[in-house]
Write an enzyme that holds these catalytic residues in place. Structure first.
Site, PDB file in Angstrom:
ATOM      1  N   VAL A 103       0.809  -1.220   0.000  1.00 46.12           N
ATOM      2  CA  VAL A 103       0.000   0.000   0.000  1.00 46.12           C
ATOM      3  C   VAL A 103       0.838   1.263   0.000  1.00 46.12           C
ATOM      4  O   VAL A 103       0.297   2.369  -0.128  1.00 46.12           O
ATOM      5  CB  VAL A 103      -0.972   0.026   1.199  1.00 46.12           C
ATOM      6  CG1 VAL A 103      -2.036  -1.045   1.042  1.00 46.12           C
ATOM      7  CG2 VAL A 103      -0.225  -0.130   2.518  1.00 46.12           C
ATOM      8  N   ASN A 110      -6.690   0.406   7.176  1.00 48.99           N
ATOM      9  CA  ASN A 110      -6.250  -0.188   8.427  1.00 48.99           C
ATOM     10  C   ASN A 110      -4.746  -0.434   8.468  1.00 48.99           C
ATOM     11  O   ASN A 110      -4.153  -0.482   9.548  1.00 48.99           O
ATOM     12  CB  ASN A 110      -6.988  -1.515   8.646  1.00 48.99           C
ATOM     13  CG  ASN A 110      -6.338  -2.354   9.726  1.00 48.99           C
ATOM     14  OD1 ASN A 110      -6.421  -2.032  10.909  1.00 48.99           O
ATOM     15  ND2 ASN A 110      -5.660  -3.423   9.316  1.00 48.99           N
ATOM     16  N   TYR A 112       5.097   7.655  13.916  1.00 48.49           N
ATOM     17  CA  TYR A 112       3.822   6.927  13.854  1.00 48.49           C
ATOM     18  C   TYR A 112       2.695   7.797  14.414  1.00 48.49           C
ATOM     19  O   TYR A 112       1.639   7.959  13.785  1.00 48.49           O
ATOM     20  CB  TYR A 112       3.938   5.630  14.642  1.00 48.49           C
ATOM     21  CG  TYR A 112       2.621   4.925  14.896  1.00 48.49           C
ATOM     22  CD1 TYR A 112       2.067   4.090  13.930  1.00 48.49           C
ATOM     23  CD2 TYR A 112       1.949   5.083  16.110  1.00 48.49           C
ATOM     24  CE1 TYR A 112       0.863   3.442  14.164  1.00 48.49           C
ATOM     25  CE2 TYR A 112       0.752   4.442  16.350  1.00 48.49           C
ATOM     26  CZ  TYR A 112       0.206   3.615  15.375  1.00 48.49           C
ATOM     27  OH  TYR A 112      -1.000   2.979  15.608  1.00 48.49           O
ATOM     28  N   LYS A 148      -0.508   9.394  12.337  1.00 46.46           N
ATOM     29  CA  LYS A 148      -1.910   9.165  12.715  1.00 46.46           C
ATOM     30  C   LYS A 148      -2.635  10.488  12.960  1.00 46.46           C
ATOM     31  O   LYS A 148      -3.833  10.624  12.658  1.00 46.46           O
ATOM     32  CB  LYS A 148      -1.981   8.266  13.947  1.00 46.46           C
ATOM     33  CG  LYS A 148      -1.538   6.832  13.696  1.00 46.46           C
ATOM     34  CD  LYS A 148      -2.372   6.150  12.629  1.00 46.46           C
ATOM     35  CE  LYS A 148      -2.042   4.678  12.513  1.00 46.46           C
ATOM     36  NZ  LYS A 148      -2.838   4.011  11.431  1.00 46.46           N
TER      37      LYS A 148
END
Length: 249
Positions: free
Chosen positions: A56, A82, A146, A150
């Protein structure tokens, strides 16, 4: 959700497996992707998701996958971003390339999926659900990029919820700590996991299925007037640190 086609990136394990289970139980046809073939696939009432090998982080692979799914099924109703995660590493220990890969997996992959699914979701008046994390809104030492990725994904959710309205709804599910096969690898043995769980008001980690059930709700008619929202699935968040030092707490 019978008759609807749902994409779930990284749907072969962990949180993704619970998301797949929830959509299968709701009657949907589920397509998943990942870089490597899962050891096994979730099965509900004799139905399993269809797996495609896709990185992805590569926009051309994402676009080809989406077009293949639509060609085979004739429609697309829901996309769940996800795929994500990051190994624990202090910021200074990571190279520029390492941090870029973390951002690509946790943020840019959702951008690539969004670009590919937009015309198809507009046709079906469908929805997109982004999986984010409690790390987006509190310090995330050891996984700093990370958490930043997000946070960017939550911002993208709000922006696309506005841009794509009224044809397509876009929402996010912010996960707290989730019980997956990798939990003990990350937090330690069962005793240590229990100590971590005690920092959650409900006293337990979420199950992957509990995350998936919220995804199903957000992409169903029951959430028809919800878009641009972030729904917390975190058992109440984290107990404030000061309470550990309050005599009567």
């Amino acid at each position: 959700m019978s008759g609807q086609v749902v994409l779930v990136t990284g749907g072969g394990r962990g949180v993704g497996d619970g998301i797949v289970q929830a959509y299968l139980e709701a009657g949907a046809t589920v397509e998943i992707c990942g870089r490597s073939t899962p050891d096994s696939l979730r099965e509900v009432d004799g139905r399993t998701p269809h797996f495609s090998p896709v990185d992805v982080r590569e926009p051309d692979q994402v676009a080809s996958w989406v077009e293949d799914v639509v060609r085979r099924h004739g429609r697309l109703d829901v996309a769940v971003n996800n795929a994500g995660g990051a190994p624990f590493a202090q910021f200074d220990a990571g190279s520029a390339r390492f941090h870029a890969k973390v951002n690509d997996l946790n943020f840019m992959s959702a951008v690539y999926v969004a670009l590919a699914v937009r015309p198809h979701l507009r046709t079906s008046n469908g929805s997109m659900v982004n999986i984010t994390s409690i790390s987006a809104r509190r310090p995330s030492p050891g996984t700093a990029v990370y958490g930043a990725a997000k946070a960017a994904l939550e911002s993208l959710t709000a922006s696309l919820g506005t841009e794509w309205a009224p044809e397509v709804r876009v929402n996010a599910v912010s996960c707290g700590l989730v019980a997956t096969p990798g939990s003990t690898d990350h937090y330690g043995d069962a005793d240590q996991v229990a100590r971590v769980a005690a920092t959650i008001p409900r006293g337990v980690f979420a199950s992957p299925l509990e995350v998936g059930q919220v995804c199903v709700f957000l992409s169903s008619p029951l959430a028809s007037h919800i878009t641009g929202a972030v729904v917390n699935v975190d058992g109440g968040g984290e107990v404030p640190a000061f309470l550990q030092h309050t005599p009567n707490a």
